[in-house]
Design a protein around this motif. Structure first.
Motif, short mmCIF file in Angstrom:
data_model
loop_
_atom_site.label_atom_id
_atom_site.label_comp_id
_atom_site.label_asym_id
_atom_site.label_seq_id
_atom_site.Cartn_x
_atom_site.Cartn_y
_atom_site.Cartn_z
N ILE A 117 0.94 -1.25 0.09
CA ILE A 117 0.01 0.15 0.21
C ILE A 117 0.85 1.23 0.10
N HIS A 118 1.99 1.21 0.84
CA HIS A 118 2.81 2.27 0.85
C HIS A 118 3.48 2.47 -0.40
N HIS A 119 3.66 1.54 -1.17
CA HIS A 119 4.22 1.73 -2.52
C HIS A 119 3.41 1.93 -3.74
N ILE A 172 10.62 12.90 3.97
CA ILE A 172 11.70 12.39 2.96
C ILE A 172 11.07 11.84 1.81
N HIS A 173 9.67 11.97 1.67
CA HIS A 173 8.80 11.66 0.42
C HIS A 173 8.52 13.19 -0.41
N THR A 174 9.57 13.37 -1.02
CA THR A 174 9.54 14.55 -1.78
C THR A 174 10.70 14.57 -2.99
N HIS A 193 17.74 9.22 -0.50
CA HIS A 193 18.00 7.77 -0.28
C HIS A 193 16.46 7.16 -0.61
N HIS A 194 15.47 7.87 0.00
CA HIS A 194 14.22 6.97 -0.01
C HIS A 194 13.57 7.08 -1.41
N ARG A 195 13.82 8.10 -2.41
CA ARG A 195 13.31 8.00 -3.59
C ARG A 195 13.90 6.65 -4.41
N HIS A 197 14.48 3.91 -2.79
CA HIS A 197 13.53 2.82 -2.09
C HIS A 197 12.36 2.91 -2.85
N HIS A 198 11.53 3.89 -3.23
CA HIS A 198 10.49 3.75 -3.76
C HIS A 198 10.41 3.28 -5.32
N ALA A 199 11.79 3.30 -6.05
CA ALA A 199 11.85 3.19 -7.32
C ALA A 199 11.66 1.58 -7.92
ZN LIG Z 1 8.33 5.76 1.79
#
Ligand SMILES: [Zn+2]
Ligand SMILES: [Zn+2]
Lengths: 318, 127
Positions: A117-119, A172-174, A193-195, A197-199
């Motif tokens: 759901i988060h992704h 960090i979600h930006t 770093h978190h971009r 992770h979402h890639a």
């Molecule tokens: Zn995230």
């Protein structure tokens, strides 16, 4: 005397809303495709749903934590909250637990069903951060935190640290922040770093599971830096293509259940639960590992695929 | 009661933020040409070598065909695009000037395309 701790996430909600409004305002001139009305609505509704789900089942998990706490090895006494050094220690240990929970959330289909759901958004903005799980309570993830209670960390202390951790992860979600100072990027989780992770770009799959401290990824070999010049595709490998809130929250549970129902043996059924997403008993789907492996071979043998060298690192011939 | 009140309040805020994003007209994108559709398919569908594309005149959807005759249907999804590889025979029917392409995934839905004459001919040839 006891202590009443506020819920960090609840206190932070007004700040979340203000930050989202500021980001929307920046997007208006700088990145008009970073927000979309339907996506924003779905993200915020998923955040609300997660809060409601947490309110309904949170008490049950706190009760389990208290049972574990009854068997604690170290006892800080009734004034556990006065042991000042236990707070930063609890925060770091909870962050370590978060790392493993999150890593399993990607590497074990049962946990992925709750975390996907988060992704689920193809967009990446502050509202994406609010896509939090509704169904975490259906997974064995809480087992990872049990050692902390058995050690003697009070459940309320751990819950408070977990809340702070989640609040930290909001900003960090930006895409509006490029890179933080070097020391910061080294030590802490950042938008960059978190971009990653979402890639869904093959080179980035299964990277950067950190909550707050980046050194867990460096230590356990899952750190991947963001490569300049590679456009990130956010979301999941097979994009949902739907803004349906309920589908975003439950789709992987439906997929998991139908795979288990059609599995030929008990061993295959168990494997559907514990193997990584994409695993099938007949090898009919891609996993992140197989995608990554194919991408690696194509990129070492075939230079026509995606550019891997960022323009800025190409040195001109002399 | 309190939970209900907070939930309702949150819902109103959610509607307001969504209305703001819509009011600012953020997220409005379109496919400008066939090569954009091809590039999208190559980047997003693993190991897809796009050869040609039929794009809808409103830039909101496309069909892309690859060297192995695989076909992917693309639709706008927010400010991004999402696609599905199609099974053959293609599930398509016409509603006036609009073609409706079944994606094979109920939640993904049917994709609507409005094609020029050349696009229509190509589409018919695929069926
Ligand atoms: Zn995230
Ligand atoms: Zn994740």
């Amino acid at each position: 005397m006891d202590i009443s701790l506020p819920s960090p996430t609840q206190v932070a909600v007004p700040l979340f809303i203000i930050a989202i409004l500021v980001e929307i305002w920046i997007a208006r001139t700088k990145a008009r495709d970073s927000y979309d009305p339907q996506d924003t609505f779905t993200s915020l509704m998923l955040g609300l749903g997660s809060t409601v789900a947490g309110g309904l089942v949170g008490g049950f998990y706190l009760a389990i934590a208290f049972i574990a706490y009854d068997f604690r090895v170290f006892d800080a006494g009734p004034q556990w909250w006065a042991v000042w050094w236990a707070w930063p220690l609890a925060f770091v240990l909870d962050d370590l637990a978060y790392y493993w929970k999150h890593r399993l959330g990607h590497r074990m289909r049962w946990m992925w069903a709750a975390h996907v759901i988060h992704h689920s958004s193809q967009h990446y903005n502050l509202s994406t951060a609010l896509r939090q799980t509704w169904t975490g309570f259906l997974t064995p993830g809480f087992i990872i935190s049990l050692p902390m209670f058995l050690l003697g960390f009070h459940p309320l202390m751990v819950a408070f640290c977990g809340g702070l951790n989640l609040v930290y992860q909001f900003w960090i979600h930006t895409e509006t922040i490029d890179k933080m100072p070097r020391w910061f990027e080294w030590a802490l989780n950042t938008p960059s770093h978190h971009r990653v992770h979402h890639a869904t770009n093959p080179r980035y799959l299964d990277s950067n599971y950190a909550g707050v401290f980046m050194f867990w990824d460096r230590m356990f070999g899952t750190f991947t830096p963001e490569t300049d010049g590679e456009e990130i595709r956010y979301g999941i490998v097979r994009q949902l293509g739907s803004f349906n809130v309920i589908w975003a929250a439950f789709h992987e549970w439906v997929g998991l259940a139908s795979d288990i129902a059609r599995a030929p043996s008990w061993k295959a059924r168990a494997n559907y639960l514990i193997k990584p997403p994409g695993w099938t008993h007949d090898n009919s789907r891609d996993t992140s590992d197989s995608l990554k492996a194919r991408w690696l071979t194509e990129n070492t043998h075939d230079k026509r695929t995606e550019p891997v060298t960022p323009a800025s690192t190409i040195t001109p011939a002399e | 009661m309190n939970l209900l009140f907070v939930t309702l309040g949150s819902f109103i805020i959610i509607l307001a933020v969504t209305a703001l994003v819509r009011g600012l007209r953020l997220g409005e994108v379109r496919l400008e040409n066939r090569s954009q559709a091809c590039a999208w398919a190559e980047r997003n569908i693993p190991f897809f070598n796009a050869q040609e594309a039929i794009i809808s005149e409103d830039g909101q959807s496309a069909l892309v065909i690859d060297s192995e005759e695989q076909i992917v249907v693309i639709k706008r999804h927010g400010s991004k695009f999402a696609g599905r590889l199609l099974n053959k025979p293609i599930d398509a029917h016409q509603e006036g000037p609009i073609w409706c392409i079944g994606s094979g995934d109920r939640q993904f839905g049917r994709v609507r395309m409005q094609c020029d004459v050349k696009g229509q001919h190509r589409l018919l040839a695929l069926l």
